[in-house]
Design an enzyme around this catalytic site. Structure first.
Site, PDB file in Angstrom:
ATOM      1  N   ASP C 409       0.817  -1.218   0.000  1.00 16.57           N
ATOM      2  CA  ASP C 409       0.000   0.000   0.000  1.00 16.57           C
ATOM      3  C   ASP C 409       0.851   1.269   0.000  1.00 16.57           C
ATOM      4  OD1 ASP C 409      -2.071  -1.732   0.165  1.00 16.57           O
ATOM      5  OD2 ASP C 409      -2.389  -1.458   2.318  1.00 16.57           O
TER       6      ASP C 409
HETATM    7  N1  LIG Z   1       1.910   1.373  10.450  1.00 18.48           N
HETATM    8  C1  LIG Z   1       0.752   1.423  11.090  1.00 18.48           C
HETATM    9  O1  LIG Z   1       0.593   2.056  12.119  1.00 18.48           O
HETATM   10  C2  LIG Z   1      -0.410   0.685  10.552  1.00 18.48           C
HETATM   11  C3  LIG Z   1      -1.355   0.162  11.433  1.00 18.48           C
HETATM   12  C4  LIG Z   1      -2.449  -0.519  10.893  1.00 18.48           C
HETATM   13  C5  LIG Z   1      -2.562  -0.614   9.526  1.00 18.48           C
HETATM   14  N2  LIG Z   1      -1.626  -0.094   8.684  1.00 18.48           N
HETATM   15  C6  LIG Z   1      -1.758  -0.219   7.253  1.00 18.48           C
HETATM   16  O2  LIG Z   1      -0.852  -1.216   6.820  1.00 18.48           O
HETATM   17  C7  LIG Z   1      -0.434  -0.940   5.501  1.00 18.48           C
HETATM   18  C8  LIG Z   1       1.067  -0.919   5.506  1.00 18.48           C
HETATM   19  O3  LIG Z   1       1.552  -0.952   4.194  1.00 18.48           O
HETATM   20  P1  LIG Z   1       2.692  -1.930   3.791  1.00 18.48           P
HETATM   21  O4  LIG Z   1       3.038  -1.548   2.387  1.00 18.48           O
HETATM   22  O5  LIG Z   1       3.771  -1.916   4.783  1.00 18.48           O
HETATM   23  O6  LIG Z   1       2.066  -3.368   3.878  1.00 18.48           O
HETATM   24  P2  LIG Z   1       0.850  -3.992   3.063  1.00 18.48           P
HETATM   25  O7  LIG Z   1       0.261  -3.014   2.137  1.00 18.48           O
HETATM   26  O8  LIG Z   1      -0.013  -4.616   4.065  1.00 18.48           O
HETATM   27  O9  LIG Z   1       1.533  -5.040   2.159  1.00 18.48           O
HETATM   28  C9  LIG Z   1       2.325  -6.048   2.706  1.00 18.48           C
HETATM   29  C10 LIG Z   1       2.741  -6.956   1.592  1.00 18.48           C
HETATM   30  O10 LIG Z   1       3.781  -7.794   2.081  1.00 18.48           O
HETATM   31  C11 LIG Z   1       3.710  -9.032   1.389  1.00 18.48           C
HETATM   32  N3  LIG Z   1       4.230 -10.085   2.260  1.00 18.48           N
HETATM   33  C12 LIG Z   1       3.629 -10.646   3.307  1.00 18.48           C
HETATM   34  N4  LIG Z   1       4.417 -11.605   3.830  1.00 18.48           N
HETATM   35  C13 LIG Z   1       5.537 -11.642   3.097  1.00 18.48           C
HETATM   36  C14 LIG Z   1       6.716 -12.442   3.127  1.00 18.48           C
HETATM   37  N5  LIG Z   1       6.893 -13.351   4.065  1.00 18.48           N
HETATM   38  N6  LIG Z   1       7.656 -12.209   2.203  1.00 18.48           N
HETATM   39  C15 LIG Z   1       7.481 -11.271   1.242  1.00 18.48           C
HETATM   40  N7  LIG Z   1       6.381 -10.508   1.153  1.00 18.48           N
HETATM   41  C16 LIG Z   1       5.415 -10.695   2.089  1.00 18.48           C
HETATM   42  C17 LIG Z   1       2.245  -9.238   1.053  1.00 18.48           C
HETATM   43  O11 LIG Z   1       2.130  -9.685  -0.278  1.00 18.48           O
HETATM   44  P3  LIG Z   1       2.186 -11.252  -0.582  1.00 18.48           P
HETATM   45  O12 LIG Z   1       1.120 -11.875   0.203  1.00 18.48           O
HETATM   46  O13 LIG Z   1       2.014 -11.337  -2.077  1.00 18.48           O
HETATM   47  O14 LIG Z   1       3.568 -11.696  -0.179  1.00 18.48           O
HETATM   48  C18 LIG Z   1       1.614  -7.847   1.137  1.00 18.48           C
HETATM   49  O15 LIG Z   1       1.110  -7.369  -0.083  1.00 18.48           O
HETATM   50  C19 LIG Z   1      -1.041   0.382   5.106  1.00 18.48           C
HETATM   51  O16 LIG Z   1      -2.227   0.180   4.367  1.00 18.48           O
HETATM   52  C20 LIG Z   1      -1.364   0.987   6.450  1.00 18.48           C
HETATM   53  O17 LIG Z   1      -2.427   1.932   6.376  1.00 18.48           O
HETATM   54  C21 LIG Z   1      -0.540   0.541   9.206  1.00 18.48           C
END
Ligand SMILES: NC(=O)c1ccc[n+]([C@@H]2O[C@H](COP(=O)([O-])OP(=O)(O)OC[C@H]3O[C@@H](n4cnc5c(N)ncnc54)[C@H](OP(=O)(O)O)[C@@H]3O)[C@@H](O)[C@H]2O)c1
Ligand SMILES: NC(=O)c1ccc[n+]([C@@H]2O[C@H](COP(=O)([O-])OP(=O)(O)OC[C@H]3O[C@@H](n4cnc5c(N)ncnc54)[C@H](OP(=O)(O)O)[C@@H]3O)[C@@H](O)[C@H]2O)c1
Lengths: 103, 482, 482, 103
Positions: C409
């Site tokens: 994201d």
């Molecule tokens: N930081 C905060 O405070 C917080 C709190 C709550 C929510 N959020 C939300 O979390 C999101 C964070 O974004 P992000 O880009 O860090 O994460 P993300 O959008 O959740 O994407 C994580 C990606 O990591 C991949 N992944 C998972 N396990 C993996 C592994 N073992 N090896 C390789 N890839 C792996 C997944 O794809 P695959 O399954 O294809 O591998 C997934 O698409 C945002 O939408 C944010 O709003 C953040």
């Protein structure tokens, strides 16, 4: 020492409110841009005109002529501070209106 | 062992009154907060005013002292009416540029009001103490009265002097012995307060309290007297926070939340504001209070061997007319010459010729923060044309001509490259980065900080000597004749 | 007419105790203030801790209730010792990445403590009320006890569930009927509190209070249960502010300044913090509580007609080795794969080959704010290498390769150009502005926001499928073999 | 209504202190950068551990065995909150030390 402790206990709530207000006064204006310094000073100036409440209270319980005269004067002075302060501030801030439309 | 006994008679009115005070305090807080953001400032002022109205109204309606309501209501309303009328008219009528004076007067009124209250409450308190027999030396109400009187008195007298200086009715005194006299007065004030605290109840003769009043007034005068007229905005801000504390003393005395919070809020935010103001001028508060600076700035006296270039009116007119981008940097001299309307005229004229004209506003140009904004607004210069210092500096390299009108310190390169300069470190408008500079002032005289300005000797610079108003008049005429 | 009578027996000890409470409150305020600036944060934590120590010590030494000092001191010290030992060890031993769980547990403990206090004070108060005969329905102490119990209970139960979810011991339930159940429970809680207030003193049977406790616990569970595991940091922050309010109830009950101020400070700043956290994710608090988003993001289902380019390990190795500037963008997947150490290894390896390696940290990458900082710090990545989002974006055009490891994201261009996207408007790391992009993830699966990511179909992009840990391992080996 | 007014008058100082603290809590953290969200949450979490004072008071006046047990438990829980909270926060913030040397 004992006097100080007694004093503290007696007025601890007022003292605490003073401390909290102190912090609040500082926090609330800590990010003021310099162009607002003068209007802010002027606005604060109007706020301390709240001393007029004291003047009203004295005047409201004045009995002799001297107190009446002094009280009357005090109320006038306090009102000047309040009304003049707010109106001047408003005039100063009138000029910032246009700025707003820019954003 | 002593017992502290707080008895409160409950009536619905008292509760409502207390509520109104707390609500007023909240309105003050919110108002102050909104006052410190440009978008909400005007509205914040109204919030605070609403809080004040509330507190005043409910006090008149519901206040009780020993079961007795507020009396003398016609008199009170009369006084309120007089104060409102006079205050309103004065505040509306005063010229934009005389506003600091006005603030100073209103501040003094508040201080005087606080002092008067103390003067009236003191004898009453002494009587009741004589009856009840006071036990503790540290008597809260006495303390509040004495502080309110002293601080209110100092604030009143100081504000009047500040007003006089700003209005140029009172000149500057530069004498270092006044400093010692001030310390002496301060010490006397403290001693007197301690004596009264110890002696109380002082009995029938209230001479001491009158002495204290007098001393406070004298100190207020001698405190402000030696400070330079140009520093008055800072002093007013300081006295403003004094009055806040005086008002808070009243709040302590009457156990009144609105007065207490309102006063302390102003006291603390005013002190911070004073410090911020000093910082914007790159000085310390102590420096302002103890004396003007610049007298020792001898390091840069080597100006004699440099040449100053003058420009004729017609050359200036041509240069400006054929520029694409012109930046006007106004300063204190523009205010002195009252040339803001002419400045706007020049702007309109050039704009009609297809020149892009902007203004570069230094935050401490002039003699009070926001001085230039006030001044140019009076001449109806649209706000969009005013650039803040950083914006102006960012555009500097693309600017063809910078016209410096009656500014000096705020365009001094020493702030950037001369570590020995008293203004070193202050951010300035970098006029010398533009392609050409025209400086309008009457002479080679120094500005507020009393230091040389190397910009005037800069190869890009052209002086256009004369009073800003008449020079601008002639310049506008020249351009029209082109 | 009633008379409110406040009697305080003065002893020096009580005065000192009250002073210590006020001092502790001030230390809390200063601590909280310093905690919110990076440079002073650690020191601020110590200030707050000092305030806490002060308040605890002086309570044990000087507290008196009806002339009686604190008893059971050996027991108290024993409990303090146990709590300190367990808390210290747990906090020291826990893995960096498990810290949110830990915070959740400690928060729950605070809530439970508040609830227990209320449970114990309630019968005592009832007794004394039965003797004195309460007159007012709105009895302050009863109210404080009931609120403290309810809020503390909810906070305890909720925190435990949040802990379980973060630790992946409890899965997500997605059922909209729970929402109605929750509303029902909330209503029941309110009704029960009102009943107890009206009925009091409730007399011998304290059944109602136990019912309230039970209901609070149930509500705490059912409140957190339907919220997605990934939103737990926000929920914990919310429950944190709940516990603050519960603590403040205790402060109200005991008329204790430190508890009152400390509790309210946490309550208000915690609420603001919760809102800020939601904002950083471009969502509203309500949205978080009522349910996860993304289910309705169907607008972008037109991905099928786009092509995805893959890159082989050896090509990736070559590309990286011959770059000048590489930016690593880590995301949630890096934490899942626990590949931070390998990531660092890759960094060291490339740096040794003369490549400039930096990290681009999105503020909400991962599942808690600062997640990536915590993770990379664990792998000893120097802080100087971590660029904030803006810095990273500024350098993007000069960057040869961006390696996106397990992020999705936070590098989604839809945030910039697709107004119908639920993350539209959230600032993202603009990986597509670099010369090349390599994305490491296991599949084409969506991320947290459950939306398509057009970056994966971008001409500059190359996918490197597989678990981050093993992919990195192989990549490092490849580069070494070059 | 009368009850409300009486209640207000009785607790007006506490109510006012609550209001001031409310504002202060908001003002004080209003400019926190997002990278500090988690440590700040954790630090605030430790601060509400001040509820332990209540636990000490109850425990200090406990007479019967049940109260003793519950009080003992309450003090332990409160201490966990306080000590664990501050230590975890400190650990989180340890990592910001290096950042400082950068400036
Ligand atoms: N930081 C905060 O405070 C917080 C709190 C709550 C929510 N959020 C939300 O979390 C999101 C964070 O974004 P992000 O880009 O860090 O994460 P993300 O959008 O959740 O994407 C994580 C990606 O990591 C991949 N992944 C998972 N396990 C993996 C592994 N073992 N090896 C390789 N890839 C792996 C997944 O794809 P695959 O399954 O294809 O591998 C997934 O698409 C945002 O939408 C944010 O709003 C953040
Ligand atoms: N803004 C504030 O809040 C505030 C408050 C107190 C002090 N200050 C200080 O005031 C200074 C402000 O800088 P500044 O550049 O605006 O002013 P400045 O440095 O004081 O210079 C003003 C210049 O205007 C010229 N001038 C005066 N009357 C004029 C007239 N009728 N026509 C044309 N020129 C005239 C003077 O030179 P001639 O005599 O040669 O004409 C003088 O050099 C700073 O040092 C600042 O720290 C500011």
């Amino acid at each position: 020492m004992n006097d100080v402790l007694l004093f503290f206990l007696q007025y601890r709530e007022a003292i605490f409110i003073i401390i909290l207000s102190l912090f609040l006064g500082i926090e609330v204006i800590s990010h003021v841009p310099s162009v607002l310094h003068t209007p802010l000073m002027s606005g604060a100036n109007a706020i301390h005109g709240v001393v007029i409440i004291g003047a009203i209270i004295v005047m409201g319980h004045a009995q002799d002529v001297l107190s009446m005269i002094l009280g009357f004067l005090a109320v006038i002075l306090g009102t000047l501070n309040v009304v003049g302060g707010f109106v001047v501030t408003d005039r100063m801030l009138e000029m910032f209106r246009k700025k707003k439309s820019k954003n | 062992m002593e017992t502290i006994n707080l008895l409160i008679q409950y009536t619905p009115e008292i509760s409502i009154l207390e509520m109104s005070y707390i609500l007023a305090s909240v309105l003050f807080i919110v108002g102050l907060k909104r006052l410190s953001h440009p978008d909400t400032a005007r509205n914040g002022n109204l919030w605070a005013a609403a809080g004040m109205g509330l507190a005043i109204l409910f006090t008149i309606l519901f206040h009780k002292k020993d079961e007795e309501s507020i009396g003398n209501i016609p008199w009170i309303i009369g006084a309120l009416a007089i104060g409102t009328a006079v205050g309103w008219v004065a505040a509306r009528k005063v010229k934009m540029t005389a506003m600091p004076q006005m603030v100073s007067i209103f501040n003094g009124m508040g201080g005087a009001c606080a002092a008067l209250i103390s003067l009236m409450e003191f004898p009453k308190l002494q009587e009741s103490l004589a009856v009840s027999g006071a036990s503790s030396m540290l008597h809260g109400e006495t303390l509040a009265i004495l502080f309110g009187l002293t601080i209110g008195g100092v604030s009143f007298a100081g504000s009047m002097i500040a007003f006089g200086k700003l209005d140029e009715k009172i000149g500057d005194i530069k004498a270092s012995w006044i400093r010692y006299l001030n310390l002496f007065f301060l010490l006397m004030l403290v001693v007197l307060v301690v004596i009264i605290m110890f002696k109380h109840p002082v009995g029938g003769d209230n001479i001491l309290i009158y002495l204290l009043t007098l001393l406070a007034l004298v100190y207020g005068v001698s405190f402000v007297m030696p400070i330079g007229g140009a520093d008055m905005p800072v002093v007013i801000s300081l006295l403003n926070s004094f009055t806040g504390i005086a008002a808070a003393c009243g709040g302590f005395l009457y156990n009144n939340q609105a007065m207490l919070t309102g006063g302390i809020l102003v006291g603390s935010s005013g002190t911070l504001l004073t410090i911020l103001m000093c910082k914007a001028m790159n000085r310390s508060l102590l420096n302002v209070i103890i004396g003007a600076f610049g007298g020792d700035a001898s390091a840069n006296a080597e100006a004699g061997d440099k040449t100053v270039k003058e420009i004729t009116l017609s050359d200036a007119a041509v240069l400006l007319s054929y520029s694409q981008k012109v930046l006007i940097v106004p300063g204190y001299g523009l205010a002195v010459a009252q040339a803001q309307h002419l400045c706007h005229e020049l702007d309109v004229l050039l704009t009609s010729k297809g020149v892009e004209v902007k203004y570069g506003i230094h935050p401490v140009a002039g003699r009070m923060p926001g001085h230039m904004n006030v001044l140019l607004a009076e001449a109806d210069v649209p706000y969009e044309k005013l650039l803040e210092m950083e914006e102006a500096n960012n555009e500097m390299q693309n600017t063809d001509v910078v016209i410096v009108i009656g500014a000096n310190d705020v365009v001094n390169p020493a702030a950037e490259d001369d570590a020995s300069s008293p203004i070193y470190g202050m951010p300035v408008i970098k006029a010398w980065e533009a392609k050409n500079v025209i400086v309008m002032k009457r002479s080679m005289a120094k500005g507020y900080a009393a230091i040389e300005n190397k910009l005037f000797y800069h190869p890009k610079n052209n002086m256009l000597f004369g009073d800003a108003k008449s020079t601008l008049q002639k310049l506008v005429a020249e351009i029209k004749n082109l």
